[in-house]
Design an enzyme around this catalytic site. Sequence first.
Site, PDB file in Angstrom:
ATOM      1  N   HIS A 147       4.440   5.187  -2.881  1.00  0.00           N
ATOM      2  CA  HIS A 147       4.857   6.490  -2.349  1.00  0.00           C
ATOM      3  C   HIS A 147       6.316   6.488  -1.875  1.00  0.00           C
ATOM      4  O   HIS A 147       7.091   7.379  -2.187  1.00  0.00           O
ATOM      5  CB  HIS A 147       3.973   6.907  -1.170  1.00  0.00           C
ATOM      6  CG  HIS A 147       2.505   6.875  -1.477  1.00  0.00           C
ATOM      7  ND1 HIS A 147       1.992   7.258  -2.697  1.00  0.00           N
ATOM      8  CD2 HIS A 147       1.427   6.530  -0.728  1.00  0.00           C
ATOM      9  CE1 HIS A 147       0.674   7.131  -2.675  1.00  0.00           C
ATOM     10  NE2 HIS A 147       0.305   6.689  -1.499  1.00  0.00           N
ATOM     11  N   ASP A 184       0.818  -1.221   0.000  1.00  0.00           N
ATOM     12  CA  ASP A 184       0.000   0.000   0.000  1.00  0.00           C
ATOM     13  C   ASP A 184       0.852   1.271   0.000  1.00  0.00           C
ATOM     14  O   ASP A 184       0.482   2.267  -0.624  1.00  0.00           O
ATOM     15  CB  ASP A 184      -0.918  -0.018   1.239  1.00  0.00           C
ATOM     16  CG  ASP A 184      -1.824   1.211   1.306  1.00  0.00           C
ATOM     17  OD1 ASP A 184      -2.482   1.513   0.296  1.00  0.00           O
ATOM     18  OD2 ASP A 184      -1.881   1.859   2.374  1.00  0.00           O
TER      19      ASP A 184
HETATM   20  C1  BG6 Z   1      -2.729   6.139   0.213  1.00  0.00           C
HETATM   21  C2  BG6 Z   1      -2.770   4.851   0.992  1.00  0.00           C
HETATM   22  O1  BG6 Z   1      -2.194   5.912  -1.057  1.00  0.00           O
HETATM   23  O2  BG6 Z   1      -1.926   7.091   0.902  1.00  0.00           O
HETATM   24  C3  BG6 Z   1      -3.308   5.110   2.381  1.00  0.00           C
HETATM   25  O3  BG6 Z   1      -3.582   3.905   0.327  1.00  0.00           O
HETATM   26  C4  BG6 Z   1      -2.531   6.211   3.076  1.00  0.00           C
HETATM   27  O4  BG6 Z   1      -3.290   3.917   3.167  1.00  0.00           O
HETATM   28  C5  BG6 Z   1      -2.398   7.439   2.182  1.00  0.00           C
HETATM   29  O5  BG6 Z   1      -3.200   6.548   4.273  1.00  0.00           O
HETATM   30  C6  BG6 Z   1      -1.448   8.470   2.791  1.00  0.00           C
HETATM   31  O6  BG6 Z   1      -1.515   9.663   2.067  1.00  0.00           O
HETATM   32  P1  BG6 Z   1      -1.206  11.074   2.752  1.00  0.00           P
HETATM   33  O7  BG6 Z   1      -1.246  12.046   1.629  1.00  0.00           O
HETATM   34  O8  BG6 Z   1      -2.288  11.302   3.767  1.00  0.00           O
HETATM   35  O9  BG6 Z   1       0.149  10.947   3.388  1.00  0.00           O
END
Ligand code: BG6
Length: 473
Positions: free
Chosen positions: A228, A223
Amino acid sequence: MHDTLLLFGATGDLSQRYLFPSLVHLWRDRLLPPAFRIVAVGRQELSDDDFRAWLRERMAGEVADDQTVVEELLGKITYVSVDLRDETAISTALASYADRPSVSYLATPPDLFVPCAKGLKAAGLLEGESRLVLEKPIGRDLASAREINAALKACLDESRIFRIDHYLGKAAVQNLLALRLGNTLLEAVWEHRWIESVDIFVGETAGVDGREGYYANYGALRDMVQNHMLQLLALIAMEPPSVLDADSIRDEKRKVLRALRPMSNDDVASRTVRGRYAAGVVEGRAVKGFVHESTVETFVAVETYIDNWRWAGVPFRLVTGKRLAERATEVVVSFRPTSHWLFERPRRGRERPNRLRMRLQPDETIELGLMGSLAAPEWGAMELKPMSLDLSMSGSPQRRIAYERLIVDVLRGNQTLFVRDDEVEAAWHWIDSIETAWTQTGQPALEYPAGSWGPSEAERYLPPTNGYRPGNS
Ligand code: BG6
């Protein structure tokens, strides 16, 4: 700029919380073309008015107060109900929108990407200049990602496929590149001879609530790390491209991802920790643990290496978890000690500033830890003390703002902040090595109380700096 957006998964969480509110703000800021129209595509049977009423209610609180703007945007929406697994039905329902170039945005689970794309293709909606946008995750492993990529390529050219990783839309993430590539000081030391380790940390206080079904099938590694975190790593570690165009940057990112050292069964035992949150207290609130029959992890810590000339021998530590003590995203670059230590105190290696800490959220700050002297008359020898140069930035880390940026880029056709097929596959190749080794060795997800910093076994993977934890720095 394209003025037709077909949004698949229009009643889903992502659309309701991020995409439609982003569109409202873009409309308010006049960043959408005057003739903009939205075709909201979902499975539920709803009339246009039902859908608008539903969305109006859901968006309350998510968007700027100006109700006129909201109503203007709602007025641009037509709702189409169709079974997203049925390509013939999709093609029949949407063929009438093929009159001009469009953007089709698949805010759906990955198993619907291929039927949706085939239906769009049959309807003539992927011809000419039309574009296709996909949300992560692209597949669940290398084999499924390859299948999806190949099927999409049969429908349209890679230059018109936009794979979203919303971290790339964050201003602070783009700033990583600016810092790295715009400063002689950093350019000169950005390699293994001067850098000792790199830490990438993404802590969340949120749990998996409401997404158990999806999450239980993916876990933190798939995930967060596959996309990311590896994108952050790639931006930090890539070679500077010769120009800043989409393919030059993506070529360099892909090379880094391909150079990640795959993990063996022995490696995962000594260089990864899996965790799963139990009940606890987060931000003063008692929360339940993640209870599910799957053995999936909500926390992962990994230490890895990039096997190339620039990064030989430098550990990159990636840590992410849900229900941690604090929400924080940080990249910490630790430099090697100076070659010869002249001062009495602190002793070499004991106190270690020489760190660049880039905090991306919730606030954006850049801190350069240096050594300075505090020459007090009572001291016989010169004593050094860690000091820091701090810079607060004004970019907004909000996820919605990242989406605003990315939607405009898609409408304009700029692929720089989107992930290419070969990057996705290179990332999965490395992730698969970890998943396979975890399965073969049966590595368990260790319990940690919600509101902590993860399992105690992961302590050594947490980002450094004197007594550092994101919360008490
Ligand atoms: C998403 C995930 O891609 O990114 C989530 O699926 C996560 O699990 C989220 O909470 C986090 O994004 P941000 O922008 O809040 O750091």
